[in-house]
Design a protein around this motif. Structure first.
Motif, PDB file in Angstrom:
ATOM      1  N   LEU A 117       0.851  -1.183   0.000  1.00 45.36           N
ATOM      2  CA  LEU A 117       0.000   0.000   0.000  1.00 45.36           C
ATOM      3  C   LEU A 117       0.889   1.235   0.000  1.00 45.36           C
ATOM      4  N   ILE A 118       0.578   2.181  -0.860  1.00 43.21           N
ATOM      5  CA  ILE A 118       1.360   3.408  -0.964  1.00 43.21           C
ATOM      6  C   ILE A 118       0.480   4.562  -0.497  1.00 43.21           C
ATOM      7  N   PRO A 119       0.973   5.368   0.455  1.00 47.52           N
ATOM      8  CA  PRO A 119       0.174   6.498   0.912  1.00 47.52           C
ATOM      9  C   PRO A 119      -0.067   7.508  -0.217  1.00 47.52           C
ATOM     10  N   PHE A 120      -1.176   8.190  -0.126  1.00 43.24           N
ATOM     11  CA  PHE A 120      -1.536   9.173  -1.146  1.00 43.24           C
ATOM     12  C   PHE A 120      -0.466  10.248  -1.276  1.00 43.24           C
ATOM     13  N   SER A 121       0.125  10.676  -0.175  1.00 42.98           N
ATOM     14  CA  SER A 121       1.123  11.752  -0.237  1.00 42.98           C
ATOM     15  C   SER A 121       2.314  11.348  -1.109  1.00 42.98           C
TER      16      SER A 121
END
Length: 148
Positions: A117-121
């Motif tokens: 999972l990659i954070p939106f930021s």
């Protein structure tokens, strides 16, 4: 070879009628259903065909040509209505369609959930950096926010 038409829906709003009668969007309407809005098409419905009228802007004072064609065909008695057994078959069709869609969606989610999972930021910062022109100031989103 095309599938034979088993149901004609006569209406003034195809999208709403498909949702009301078939419980699906117009794009998902099965090939065995034909939705008619034009008077000439209504007059051309074969005798003894299974039909249902689903009108949303019916006007007794000023009926349009399609409404008059529908009233004439119903009054002539040469078309059939819909039985409860047929509606039960429509419900079965919807149940099978939803089960198939659910299976496809579950498989797609399972495939996608294997990756990190990659954070939106991080995505937004990478996007901004990829489109930045040398010398431009690029806004950087903070890695933490009060919403996490």
């Amino acid at each position: 070879m095309t599938e034979p038409v088993r149901l004609f829906i006569v209406t003034d709003d195809p999208a709403r009628a498909c949702l009301a009668v078939m419980s699906c969007s117009l794009a998902d309407c099965p090939p065995f259903v034909r939705i008619l809005t034009e008077a000439d098409d209504i007059r051309a419905i074969p005798e003894k065909a299974r039909c249902i009228g689903q009108w949303f802007a019916w006007s007794d004072r000023r009926p349009d040509e399609a409404q008059m064609a529908w009233e004439f065909r119903r009054g002539a008695g040469d078309i059939e209505g819909i039985s409860l057994a047929f509606f039960a078959r429509i419900d079965e069709w919807n149940e099978k369609r939803r089960a198939a869609e659910s299976k496809i969606l579950a498989e797609a989610v399972a495939e996608l959930s294997d990756g990190p999972l990659i954070p939106f930021s991080e995505i937004a910062n990478a996007q901004a950096a990829a489109h930045a022109v040398k010398g431009d100031k690029v806004a950087i989103f903070p890695k933490q926010s009060r919403w996490h």
